[in-house]
Write a protein that holds these residues in place. Structure first.
Motif, mmCIF file in Angstrom:
data_model
loop_
_atom_site.group_PDB
_atom_site.id
_atom_site.type_symbol
_atom_site.label_atom_id
_atom_site.label_comp_id
_atom_site.label_asym_id
_atom_site.label_seq_id
_atom_site.Cartn_x
_atom_site.Cartn_y
_atom_site.Cartn_z
ATOM 1 N N ALA A 1 0.850 -1.192 0.000
ATOM 2 C CA ALA A 1 0.000 0.000 0.000
ATOM 3 C C ALA A 1 0.885 1.240 0.000
ATOM 4 C CB ALA A 1 -0.907 -0.003 1.223
ATOM 5 N N VAL A 2 0.951 1.896 -1.145
ATOM 6 C CA VAL A 2 1.782 3.089 -1.274
ATOM 7 C C VAL A 2 0.916 4.303 -0.938
ATOM 8 C CG1 VAL A 2 3.301 4.441 -2.768
ATOM 9 C CG2 VAL A 2 3.161 1.955 -3.039
ATOM 10 N N GLU A 3 0.867 4.611 0.339
ATOM 11 C CA GLU A 3 0.111 5.772 0.795
ATOM 12 C C GLU A 3 0.984 7.018 0.675
ATOM 13 O OE1 GLU A 3 -2.972 5.654 1.561
ATOM 14 O OE2 GLU A 3 -3.222 3.467 1.635
ATOM 15 N N PRO A 4 0.362 8.193 0.515
ATOM 16 C CA PRO A 4 1.171 9.417 0.484
ATOM 17 C C PRO A 4 1.972 9.541 1.776
ATOM 18 C CG PRO A 4 -1.102 9.868 -0.158
ATOM 19 C CD PRO A 4 -1.072 8.471 0.351
ATOM 20 N N PRO A 5 3.244 9.878 1.681
ATOM 21 C CA PRO A 5 4.047 10.009 2.897
ATOM 22 C C PRO A 5 3.590 11.190 3.738
ATOM 23 C CG PRO A 5 5.263 10.869 1.020
ATOM 24 C CD PRO A 5 4.007 10.241 0.475
ATOM 25 N N ASN B 1 11.272 2.372 2.548
ATOM 26 C CA ASN B 1 10.817 3.672 3.035
ATOM 27 C C ASN B 1 9.301 3.720 3.174
ATOM 28 O OD1 ASN B 1 12.947 6.027 3.309
ATOM 29 N ND2 ASN B 1 13.665 4.721 1.638
ATOM 30 N N VAL B 2 8.585 3.149 2.217
ATOM 31 C CA VAL B 2 7.119 3.143 2.271
ATOM 32 C C VAL B 2 6.638 2.343 3.483
ATOM 33 C CG1 VAL B 2 5.044 2.273 1.128
ATOM 34 C CG2 VAL B 2 6.752 3.528 -0.187
ATOM 35 N N ILE B 3 7.233 1.163 3.705
ATOM 36 C CA ILE B 3 6.845 0.333 4.848
ATOM 37 C C ILE B 3 7.109 1.067 6.156
ATOM 38 C CG2 ILE B 3 7.397 -1.774 6.125
ATOM 39 C CD1 ILE B 3 7.932 -3.105 3.381
ATOM 40 N N ASN B 4 8.296 1.642 6.281
ATOM 41 C CA ASN B 4 8.650 2.330 7.523
ATOM 42 C C ASN B 4 7.793 3.575 7.749
ATOM 43 O OD1 ASN B 4 10.571 0.420 8.123
ATOM 44 N ND2 ASN B 4 12.295 1.612 7.347
ATOM 45 N N GLU B 5 7.498 4.293 6.673
ATOM 46 C CA GLU B 5 6.653 5.476 6.800
ATOM 47 C C GLU B 5 5.254 5.087 7.268
ATOM 48 O OE1 GLU B 5 5.449 9.435 6.734
ATOM 49 O OE2 GLU B 5 7.458 8.595 6.603
ATOM 50 N N GLN C 1 8.490 -0.877 15.318
ATOM 51 C CA GLN C 1 8.555 -1.992 14.365
ATOM 52 C C GLN C 1 9.348 -1.646 13.111
ATOM 53 O OE1 GLN C 1 4.642 -3.683 13.597
ATOM 54 N NE2 GLN C 1 3.940 -3.091 15.647
ATOM 55 N N VAL C 2 9.858 -0.425 13.049
ATOM 56 C CA VAL C 2 10.654 -0.016 11.889
ATOM 57 C C VAL C 2 11.943 -0.826 11.836
ATOM 58 C CG1 VAL C 2 12.053 1.866 10.954
ATOM 59 C CG2 VAL C 2 9.708 2.304 11.724
#
Length: 720
Positions: A62-66, A149-153, A163-164
């Motif tokens: 899921a590529v949500e806006p950062p 980066n997407v997962i961590n964001e 959990q990062v």
């Protein structure tokens, strides 16, 4: 024995490298097979099973806006403040310098436009070098880095920062999952979309997430205008933002920048002459620290704080406080307020001038409302928002209620006693009951016995005057500010000269339930707890309960708008990061006062400035624009006011004790080198209001006030 141990160690290391090489080769074989023939069984059983395992890993990301910064703007588009958890400004790839696009690809993933998300050739090269004792190399493609980066964001946005997983902490399972997600991501998005996403999300500095924030932070420029050496430095920074930080480690930063330039040259992205000139250039940083929150507001910090609470306390922006805080600090909102930056600048300059030399820390404030809309146009006070040496500092907002309408803390000061600025509301009820504005009342009367027949059609019991006079601090009976006014007089004369005994004489002929309805209709309430101003407590006829300047200004704005009341609003427009409209405040207006009653009040309050209690206020605003006003002073002079208006602007001007709840008397004080035996409304609050209105009234054109009907100006016939 030592030589044998060394031989054994070398042999073990060699075997480990060979084993590692074979393992890497197998992984690469699986990747190549998966990419080449996904879902198709290969000839080898082991490879086939590996492919099946790989293909069954989760593929959706899921590529949500950062997280993006929220901007708070004035009505005329001037920045007020920025809120962020991560300082980021999302921009398109076309808004980035070609240098940064080429630099980041050259140094981080030179085969970016050739692979399908995972680069088996790069993995083999990196792991071979690592396992055979060569230099340490990474193998993550830009796509894989973007996935991480997407997962961590997403974890950070969900308050799951524990959990990062950082690059150096990843297990083999983490890496394989990352590879699968990268492959699937490349099927869904173009290379340019991935590069754009990466450059918007990547971390450069604790005050700079994404390339636009980094360009602003390090070079005070935009990503579009980055030069070649600037772009190369920033591209080198992402590998280790602390180690290559140009402010902390300039030598490391320059060395890394030059490595990026070398790669750009070898990849054919720049010419030799450009490379050499960039390498020879110095690092000319121009740091612009990121400013966050109302304490760093460009203007109107207290209004900013007021606006932030309107967002944080409104369910329209999230189901709970956590959700709303996330929306404000991570949602990339653009909040356009009602504030007029021109009025705000004038208001701030004036309150600072009024209470400049102020060792005793007396408070001064101004707040302006647009009649007929409820829009808050200015909100200023003579303090700084955060502690600052030698400054009068507080986070208490002098202009607003202690709590908002939902009962949440707004950090307001809890209001101040309005004194005689309450008198027009009794006068308005006088006109509302059909009485003449020139009818006579007995202002000679100074006492009312406990059994006085006050009128209350709604059955509410009035507080006896002996109780009221204690709250007013009176000694024996009703007192006026000056001798010579204890006599019969027209009610309009009593109002524009601010005669206490005249107001009580009016009230003695009125229904207190009508006075209550009038005060309620114009939105006045206790600034401490939002409770009703109980007009059956006689002391409140003369302003014994604290009200907020914002709501007092808005009550007078109701008269300016010929009886139209509009609840105060501060937010005109809200959009999220995608440009979608979110709920803003809209003018909630109603007919509160009969137009003819408002006209009668306007007529008399103009006389306040022409021949009444405000005659000494300088400059003479009414000589430039039709204006009306009322002065007010609490019993101990601890709170002084002028609330004045044109048909275009209504402003409450306050000066008094803001620290101890008006417990300090405004007597025998020195302000700006001038001694005051007793502070009166016209003395400090008056010139503050007049100087300010003189500057800004012309920005909101004011028409002459309509006259009251003739029936109001005719003397009442004598009783039969």
């Amino acid at each position: 024995m030592a030589p044998k141990k060394r031989v054994g160690s070398r042999l073990a290391a060699a075997l480990w490298r060979v084993l590692g090489f074979l393992t890497v080769s197998a992984i690469c074989g699986v990747l190549v097979a998966s990419l080449a023939v996904p879902g198709v069984a290969a000839a080898g059983v082991a490879v086939s099973r590996s492919i099946i395992f790989f293909n069954h890993l989760p593929a959706e990301l899921a590529v949500e806006p950062p997280s993006q910064s929220t901007k708070v703007l004035s009505a005329d588009g001037k920045p007020i403040a920025t809120f962020f958890a991560e300082n980021r400004v999302k921009i398109g790839l076309d808004q980035m310098s070609p240098y940064i696009r080429d630099a980041i690809v050259a140094i981080e993933d030179s085969r970016f436009y050739k692979h399908a998300g995972v680069d088996p050739q790069g993995i083999l090269r990196a792991l071979t070098a690592n396992l055979t004792g060569g230099s340490r190399q990474g193998a993550s493609t830009l796509t894989q880095q973007y996935v991480t980066n997407v997962i961590n964001e997403s974890l950070l946005s969900a308050d799951r920062g524990d959990q990062v997983v950082l690059s150096g902490q990843k297990s083999i399972g983490d890496k394989v999952r990352e590879m699968k997600l990268a492959i699937e991501l490349e099927k869904k998005y173009s290379k340019d979309q991935i590069l754009e996403g990466y450059l918007n999300i990547v971390f450069f500095n604790r005050d700079a997430y994404g390339i636009e924030a980094a360009a602003r932070h390090f070079f005070s420029t935009s990503a579009k205008d980055l030069t070649l050496p600037q772009a190369a430095l920033l591209a080198g920074l992402v590998n280790s933002p602390s180690y290559y930080d140009p402010t902390a480690h300039p030598e490391n930063s320059v060395k890394r920048r030059n490595q990026v330039l070398d790669k750009m040259l070898s990849e054919g992205k720049i010419l030799q002459a450009d490379h050499d000139a960039a390498v020879a250039s110095g690092v000319e940083l121009k740091i612009t620290p990121a400013k966050q929150g109302c304490s760093a507001a460009d203007m109107a910090p207290y209004f900013c704080d007021y606006i932030s609470h309107l967002i944080l306390n409104n369910p329209a922006y999230g189901v709970d406080a956590t959700d709303r805080e996330k929306k404000l600090y991570r949602g990339g909102l653009t909040i356009t307020t009602t504030l007029d930056s021109r009025l705000q600048a004038a208001a701030q300059a004036q309150v600072d001038a009024t209470a400049g030399a102020n060792p005793d820390k007396w408070g001064a404030s101004l707040v302006t409302i647009a009649p007929g809309t409820g829009k808050i146009l200015a909100m200023a006070q003579n303090t700084v928002f955060l502690p600052e040496p030698g400054k009068f500092d507080t986070q208490l907002n002098f202009n607003v209620d202690a709590k908002d309408a939902s009962g949440n803390d707004l950090n307001g000061a809890g209001g101040f006693q309005p004194g005689s600025t309450m008198k027009p509301f009794t006068f308005a009820e006088w006109l509302n009951e059909g009485k003449s504005m020139v009818a006579e009342v007995d202002a000679a009367r100074r006492t009312y016995p406990l059994d006085f027949p006050w009128k209350s059609s709604c059955g509410k019991v009035l507080g006896a005057y002996d109780t009221a006079q204690k709250s007013l601090g009176a000694t024996d009976d009703l007192q006026n500010n000056d001798e010579g006014y204890y006599r019969k007089m027209p009610v309009n004369y009593g109002l524009y000269n601010s005669i206490n005994t005249a107001t009580f004489a009016e009230a003695a002929e009125l229904d207190f339930c009508g006075i209550q309805r009038m005060v309620d209709a114009v939105g006045l309430h206790s600034a401490v707890d939002n409770a009703q101003v109980n007009m059956h407590q006689l002391g409140n006829l003369l302003g014994a309960i604290g009200v907020a300047p914002l709501h007092l200004a808005n009550a007078f704005a109701t008269f300016a708008a010929e009886g139209k009341y509009c609840a105060p609003i501060g937010i005109a427009d809200v959009t999220d990061a995608s440009g979608r409209k979110l709920p803003a405040e809209t003018s909630d207006c109603r007919s509160a006062v009969k137009p003819e009653v408002a006209r009668g009040v306007n007529s008399v309050l103009q006389d306040v400035l022409k021949k009444g209690s405000g005659i000494y206020i300088e400059p003479k605003v009414q000589n430039q624009v039709p204006a009306a006003a009322k002065t007010g002073t609490s019993n101990t002079n601890g709170a002084t006011w002028v609330v004045g208006y044109t048909s275009g602007l209504a402003t409450a001007s306050f000066f008094g004790d803001t620290l101890e709840g008006q417990k300090r008397p405004g007597q025998n004080v020195t302000i700006n080198g001038k001694f005051y035996k007793n502070i009166d409304g016209y003395m400090l609050a008056g010139p503050q209001w007049a100087n300010y209105m003189q500057q800004v009234a012309g920005l909101y054109p004011a028409a002459p006030f309509a006259p009251p009907p003739e029936s109001m100006t005719k003397p009442e016939p004598p009783p039969p």
